[in-house]
Design a protein around this motif. Structure first.
Motif, PDB file in Angstrom:
ATOM      1  N   VAL A 305      -7.818   9.647   8.404  1.00 40.83           N
ATOM      2  CA  VAL A 305      -6.375   9.967   8.072  1.00 40.83           C
ATOM      3  C   VAL A 305      -5.965   9.150   6.932  1.00 40.83           C
ATOM      4  CG1 VAL A 305      -3.907  10.074   9.149  1.00 40.83           C
ATOM      5  CG2 VAL A 305      -5.963  10.813  10.455  1.00 40.83           C
ATOM      6  N   VAL A 306      -6.296   7.696   7.166  1.00 35.99           N
ATOM      7  CA  VAL A 306      -5.844   6.736   6.320  1.00 35.99           C
ATOM      8  C   VAL A 306      -6.431   7.214   4.716  1.00 35.99           C
ATOM      9  CG1 VAL A 306      -5.841   4.121   5.785  1.00 35.99           C
ATOM     10  CG2 VAL A 306      -5.596   5.115   8.008  1.00 35.99           C
ATOM     11  N   VAL A 307      -7.596   7.274   4.527  1.00 35.61           N
ATOM     12  CA  VAL A 307      -8.055   7.629   3.271  1.00 35.61           C
ATOM     13  C   VAL A 307      -7.552   8.951   2.577  1.00 35.61           C
ATOM     14  CG1 VAL A 307      -9.987   9.254   3.952  1.00 35.61           C
ATOM     15  CG2 VAL A 307     -10.284   7.640   1.863  1.00 35.61           C
ATOM     16  N   ARG A 308      -6.973  10.112   3.327  1.00 30.35           N
ATOM     17  CA  ARG A 308      -6.357  11.084   2.727  1.00 30.35           C
ATOM     18  C   ARG A 308      -5.004  10.832   2.437  1.00 30.35           C
ATOM     19  NH1 ARG A 308      -8.651  16.046   5.065  1.00 30.35           N
ATOM     20  NH2 ARG A 308     -11.041  15.602   5.032  1.00 30.35           N
ATOM     21  N   VAL A 309      -4.243   9.779   3.044  1.00 34.52           N
ATOM     22  CA  VAL A 309      -2.966   9.616   2.830  1.00 34.52           C
ATOM     23  C   VAL A 309      -2.454   8.335   1.986  1.00 34.52           C
ATOM     24  CG1 VAL A 309      -2.301  11.280   4.801  1.00 34.52           C
ATOM     25  CG2 VAL A 309      -2.242   8.576   5.199  1.00 34.52           C
ATOM     26  N   ASP A 310      -3.381   7.447   2.112  1.00 35.40           N
ATOM     27  CA  ASP A 310      -2.926   6.158   1.416  1.00 35.40           C
ATOM     28  C   ASP A 310      -4.216   5.401   1.094  1.00 35.40           C
ATOM     29  OD1 ASP A 310      -2.081   3.461   0.844  1.00 35.40           O
ATOM     30  OD2 ASP A 310      -0.816   3.456   2.445  1.00 35.40           O
ATOM     31  N   ARG A 311      -5.023   5.963  -0.048  1.00 33.92           N
ATOM     32  CA  ARG A 311      -6.231   5.283  -0.382  1.00 33.92           C
ATOM     33  C   ARG A 311      -6.149   3.913  -0.890  1.00 33.92           C
ATOM     34  NH1 ARG A 311      -8.435  10.353  -4.295  1.00 33.92           N
ATOM     35  NH2 ARG A 311      -9.322  11.493  -2.665  1.00 33.92           N
ATOM     36  N   PRO A 312      -5.105   3.368  -1.672  1.00 36.13           N
ATOM     37  CA  PRO A 312      -4.824   2.214  -1.877  1.00 36.13           C
ATOM     38  C   PRO A 312      -5.095   1.319  -0.367  1.00 36.13           C
ATOM     39  CG  PRO A 312      -3.336   3.056  -3.065  1.00 36.13           C
ATOM     40  CD  PRO A 312      -3.781   4.219  -2.056  1.00 36.13           C
ATOM     41  N   PHE A 313      -4.431   1.478   0.809  1.00 33.00           N
ATOM     42  CA  PHE A 313      -4.500   0.875   1.775  1.00 33.00           C
ATOM     43  C   PHE A 313      -6.085   0.966   2.488  1.00 33.00           C
ATOM     44  CE2 PHE A 313      -3.911   0.846   6.637  1.00 33.00           C
ATOM     45  CZ  PHE A 313      -4.021  -0.495   6.755  1.00 33.00           C
ATOM     46  N   PHE A 314      -6.578   2.146   2.227  1.00 34.16           N
ATOM     47  CA  PHE A 314      -7.828   2.272   2.823  1.00 34.16           C
ATOM     48  C   PHE A 314      -9.019   1.284   1.996  1.00 34.16           C
ATOM     49  CE2 PHE A 314     -12.016   4.409   3.060  1.00 34.16           C
ATOM     50  CZ  PHE A 314     -12.358   4.631   4.466  1.00 34.16           C
ATOM     51  N   ARG A 315      -8.901   1.322   0.878  1.00 36.76           N
ATOM     52  CA  ARG A 315      -9.533   0.323   0.002  1.00 36.76           C
ATOM     53  C   ARG A 315      -9.439  -0.981   0.365  1.00 36.76           C
ATOM     54  NH1 ARG A 315     -12.244   1.215  -4.583  1.00 36.76           N
ATOM     55  NH2 ARG A 315     -11.571   3.077  -5.080  1.00 36.76           N
ATOM     56  N   GLU A 316      -8.237  -1.328   0.513  1.00 33.06           N
ATOM     57  CA  GLU A 316      -8.041  -2.759   1.278  1.00 33.06           C
ATOM     58  C   GLU A 316      -8.674  -2.935   2.430  1.00 33.06           C
ATOM     59  OE1 GLU A 316      -4.187  -4.679   1.312  1.00 33.06           O
ATOM     60  OE2 GLU A 316      -3.266  -2.950   0.919  1.00 33.06           O
ATOM     61  N   LEU A 317      -8.697  -1.992   3.478  1.00 30.60           N
ATOM     62  CA  LEU A 317      -9.557  -2.110   4.555  1.00 30.60           C
ATOM     63  C   LEU A 317     -10.977  -2.197   4.313  1.00 30.60           C
ATOM     64  CD1 LEU A 317      -7.968   0.594   6.901  1.00 30.60           C
ATOM     65  CD2 LEU A 317      -7.466  -1.899   7.118  1.00 30.60           C
ATOM     66  N   VAL A 318     -11.546  -1.508   3.357  1.00 26.88           N
ATOM     67  CA  VAL A 318     -12.896  -1.597   2.950  1.00 26.88           C
ATOM     68  C   VAL A 318     -13.339  -2.886   2.631  1.00 26.88           C
ATOM     69  CG1 VAL A 318     -14.719  -0.912   1.303  1.00 26.88           C
ATOM     70  CG2 VAL A 318     -13.061   1.072   2.518  1.00 26.88           C
ATOM     71  N   GLU A 319     -12.672  -3.356   1.567  1.00 31.52           N
ATOM     72  CA  GLU A 319     -13.063  -4.810   1.032  1.00 31.52           C
ATOM     73  C   GLU A 319     -12.789  -5.715   2.105  1.00 31.52           C
ATOM     74  OE1 GLU A 319     -14.592  -5.200  -2.008  1.00 31.52           O
ATOM     75  OE2 GLU A 319     -14.402  -2.970  -1.937  1.00 31.52           O
ATOM     76  N   TYR A 320     -11.822  -5.796   3.075  1.00 32.20           N
ATOM     77  CA  TYR A 320     -11.791  -6.738   4.308  1.00 32.20           C
ATOM     78  C   TYR A 320     -13.098  -6.630   5.094  1.00 32.20           C
ATOM     79  CZ  TYR A 320     -10.247  -9.010   8.452  1.00 32.20           C
ATOM     80  OH  TYR A 320     -10.123  -9.838   9.491  1.00 32.20           O
ATOM     81  N   CYS A 321     -13.419  -5.319   5.425  1.00 29.21           N
ATOM     82  CA  CYS A 321     -14.412  -5.008   6.249  1.00 29.21           C
ATOM     83  C   CYS A 321     -15.870  -5.581   5.785  1.00 29.21           C
ATOM     84  CB  CYS A 321     -14.562  -3.397   6.528  1.00 29.21           C
ATOM     85  SG  CYS A 321     -13.362  -2.942   7.826  1.00 29.21           S
ATOM     86  N   ARG A 322     -16.045  -5.409   4.432  1.00 32.13           N
ATOM     87  CA  ARG A 322     -17.212  -5.695   3.579  1.00 32.13           C
ATOM     88  C   ARG A 322     -17.109  -7.207   3.948  1.00 32.13           C
ATOM     89  NH1 ARG A 322     -17.251  -4.927  -2.106  1.00 32.13           N
ATOM     90  NH2 ARG A 322     -19.610  -5.205  -2.193  1.00 32.13           N
ATOM     91  N   GLY A 323     -16.381  -8.220   3.823  1.00 35.33           N
ATOM     92  CA  GLY A 323     -16.244  -9.644   4.063  1.00 35.33           C
ATOM     93  C   GLY A 323     -16.763  -9.902   5.425  1.00 35.33           C
ATOM     94  N   ARG A 324     -16.139  -8.871   6.317  1.00 31.20           N
ATOM     95  CA  ARG A 324     -16.480  -9.277   7.743  1.00 31.20           C
ATOM     96  C   ARG A 324     -17.835  -8.829   8.387  1.00 31.20           C
ATOM     97  NH1 ARG A 324     -13.906 -12.953  10.390  1.00 31.20           N
ATOM     98  NH2 ARG A 324     -14.792 -12.001  12.354  1.00 31.20           N
ATOM     99  N   PHE A 325     -18.619  -8.040   7.681  1.00 25.25           N
ATOM    100  CA  PHE A 325     -19.711  -7.383   7.974  1.00 25.25           C
ATOM    101  C   PHE A 325     -20.793  -8.217   8.827  1.00 25.25           C
ATOM    102  CE2 PHE A 325     -23.934  -5.364   7.603  1.00 25.25           C
ATOM    103  CZ  PHE A 325     -23.877  -4.429   8.460  1.00 25.25           C
ATOM    104  N   ALA A 326     -21.025  -9.319   7.808  1.00 25.59           N
ATOM    105  CA  ALA A 326     -21.984 -10.514   8.346  1.00 25.59           C
ATOM    106  C   ALA A 326     -21.689 -10.756   9.668  1.00 25.59           C
ATOM    107  CB  ALA A 326     -22.230 -11.310   7.294  1.00 25.59           C
ATOM    108  N   THR A 327     -20.580 -11.042   9.972  1.00 18.22           N
ATOM    109  CA  THR A 327     -20.130 -11.584  11.314  1.00 18.22           C
ATOM    110  C   THR A 327     -20.155 -10.544  12.353  1.00 18.22           C
ATOM    111  OG1 THR A 327     -18.906 -13.518  10.282  1.00 18.22           O
ATOM    112  CG2 THR A 327     -18.350 -13.077  12.716  1.00 18.22           C
ATOM    113  N   ASP A 328     -19.522  -9.484  11.952  1.00 22.07           N
ATOM    114  CA  ASP A 328     -19.423  -8.516  13.043  1.00 22.07           C
ATOM    115  C   ASP A 328     -20.288  -7.671  13.472  1.00 22.07           C
ATOM    116  OD1 ASP A 328     -16.486  -9.439  13.170  1.00 22.07           O
ATOM    117  OD2 ASP A 328     -15.815  -7.872  11.998  1.00 22.07           O
ATOM    118  N   ARG A 329     -21.387  -7.583  12.716  1.00 22.59           N
ATOM    119  CA  ARG A 329     -22.599  -6.844  12.959  1.00 22.59           C
ATOM    120  C   ARG A 329     -23.475  -7.534  14.123  1.00 22.59           C
ATOM    121  NH1 ARG A 329     -27.687  -7.232  11.340  1.00 22.59           N
ATOM    122  NH2 ARG A 329     -27.648  -4.984  10.889  1.00 22.59           N
ATOM    123  N   ALA A 330     -23.299  -8.868  14.508  1.00 21.04           N
ATOM    124  CA  ALA A 330     -23.963  -9.545  15.330  1.00 21.04           C
ATOM    125  C   ALA A 330     -24.556  -8.707  16.644  1.00 21.04           C
ATOM    126  CB  ALA A 330     -23.637 -10.944  15.231  1.00 21.04           C
TER     127      ALA A 330
END
Length: 418
Positions: A305-330
């Motif tokens: 839903v987010v990517v359909r209605v607010d792409r800038p916010f979705f992109r913020e989420l993506v970049e944040y998640c990319r920075g968290r992946f190494a920790t959260d995948r453990a």
């Protein structure tokens, strides 16, 4: 009549809908109404509760509100998932859960698979010293016996196989018995059901090991309604099954036969989200005797839903998640690597949905970082990501629930495919 409280399900085929945000259940209801599955609407593991900062009472209350709002009149269940401690059992029982999934994976000795005779003998001695088993009782119970599981399918234990099963799963079985005792006390006479899970073990559960675990649970008086072995192949989060489908089918056939022989009880498929290629096999071979558990896939539909209605916010989420992946995948079993995530930078707006919600690497990235998004992440103005996400979903509730309903139409339909 609407049932505002969860019920025990028994030996009816069932499906668990995880709802990490507390908003997806009306979509689950809509999909489930088209089938004869018994749904579990309140389902969350302790690990997920910690990561989303929800309590057992929060999970239960969100499901109950959805049941009332949608006027759902059939039975539904509540799964306290992946319980590891007696405190976890007591907390979820107090919140009114009816289905309790015991996770003794911390007590499974995966190294037993590669132990030689001397190591296995030392392992048996340690088990006896700890009081896990009584002296030679295991040999009396298993050696020299032929277990006629099904027409043409029989199992026998030789000494190495018996000791391997005992060393690998003995402490896990004892731990489940302790959790069961705590649950009996905490339930105070209310009905409940138990599932035994060993799906988070590192290697597949063999037919002999399945037989051993089921018989030992029964011998200790642990009555369970379903069991989740570690099946062959890879059941990674958020993506389809990885493995040989013919081998999976042959293996499931054996596990089903053992469940009928030792039970009957249902086979449970964990990490069941999006395992589309195995659903027809699992549904056909198990029939009514199945349970499937999903969780993060509903959260990904919320992000759609987010990517359909607010792409800038979705992109913020993506970049944040990319920075968290190494920790959260453990704590997850994934094939997506940090290098894969690095390559997901610079995606064009028109490709965001496909890259991060349809393709495997992006789906796994967004799946495993949900806890950080919901409890830690903030946008550039300091507004919590969770607040923005929930506002979007409430504003676009019809779109959200349509996405959820259609997603689970596919899950349930394939499980019912002939």
């Amino acid at each position: 009549m609407i049932h505002p409280t969860p019920a025990v399900i028994g030996l009816r085929k069932s499906f668990g809908f995880g709802d990490r945000l507390g908003l997806a259940t009306p979509g689950h209801v809509a999909a489930c109404r088209k089938t004869d599955f018994i749904p579990i609407f309140a389902q969350q593991s302790i690990r997920e509760m910690v990561r989303t900062k929800r309590s057992p009472e929060d999970v239960m209350a969100d499901a109950q509100r959805a049941v009332m709002r949608t006027a759902y009149k059939a039975d539904w269940g509540a799964d306290a998932d992946h319980l590891k401690t007696e405190d976890d059992v007591r907390a979820t029982a107090a919140a009114g859960f009816t289905f309790f999934t015991f996770d003794p994976s911390d007590h499974v000795v995966n190294e037993a698979d590669t132990m030689g005779p001397e190591e296995l003998a030392r392992g048996e001695t340690a088990l006896i010293a700890e009081g896990v088993f009584e002296g030679s009782s295991l040999r009396d119970l298993y050696l020299g016996k032929r277990f006629e599981i099904d027409n043409g399918f029989a199992l026998t234990f030789d000494e190495p196989a018996l000791l391997r099963a005992a060393v690998k799963y003995g402490r896990a079985v004892r731990h489940c018995a302790r959790l069961a005792a705590a649950l009996k006390e905490a339930a105070g006479g209310r009905p409940y059901e138990i599932e035994m899970s060993v799906d988070e073990s590192e290697v597949p559960t063999t037919p002999l090991e399945h037989l051993f675990v089921a018989r030992e649970l029964k011998r200790r008086g642990v009555e369970f309604i379903s069991l989740a072995p570690r099946f062959i192949g890879d059941f990674e989060k958020a993506v389809d099954y990885r493995g040989d489908l013919a081998a999976f089918e042959a293996s499931i056939g054996q596990h089903v036969a053992i469940a009928k022989f030792c039970g009957p009880y249902k086979l449970s498929l964990h990490s069941g989200s999006d395992k589309f290629s195995v659903y027809p096999i699992f549904g056909r071979l198990c029939g009514e005797m199945l349970h499937v558990k999903t969780a993060g896939t509903s959260y990904l539909e919320a992000l759609r839903v987010v990517v359909r209605v607010d792409r800038p916010f979705f992109r913020e989420l993506v970049e944040y998640c990319r920075g968290r992946f190494a920790t959260d995948r453990a704590s997850y079993h994934l094939s997506t690597t940090e290098a894969d995530v690095e390559r997901l930078g610079g995606v064009a707006d028109g490709d965001l949905e496909r890259m991060f919600l349809d393709l495997n690497e992006g789906r796994q990235l967004m799946h495993v970082t949900y806890g950080s998004v919901l409890t830690l992440g903030q946008d550039a103005r300091g507004r919590p990501f969770r607040e923005r996400l929930m506002a979007i979903l409430e504003k676009h509730a019809e779109m959200h629930l349509d996405f959820v309903e259609r997603h689970f139409d596919k899950h349930l339909g394939l499980l019912l495919a002939e």
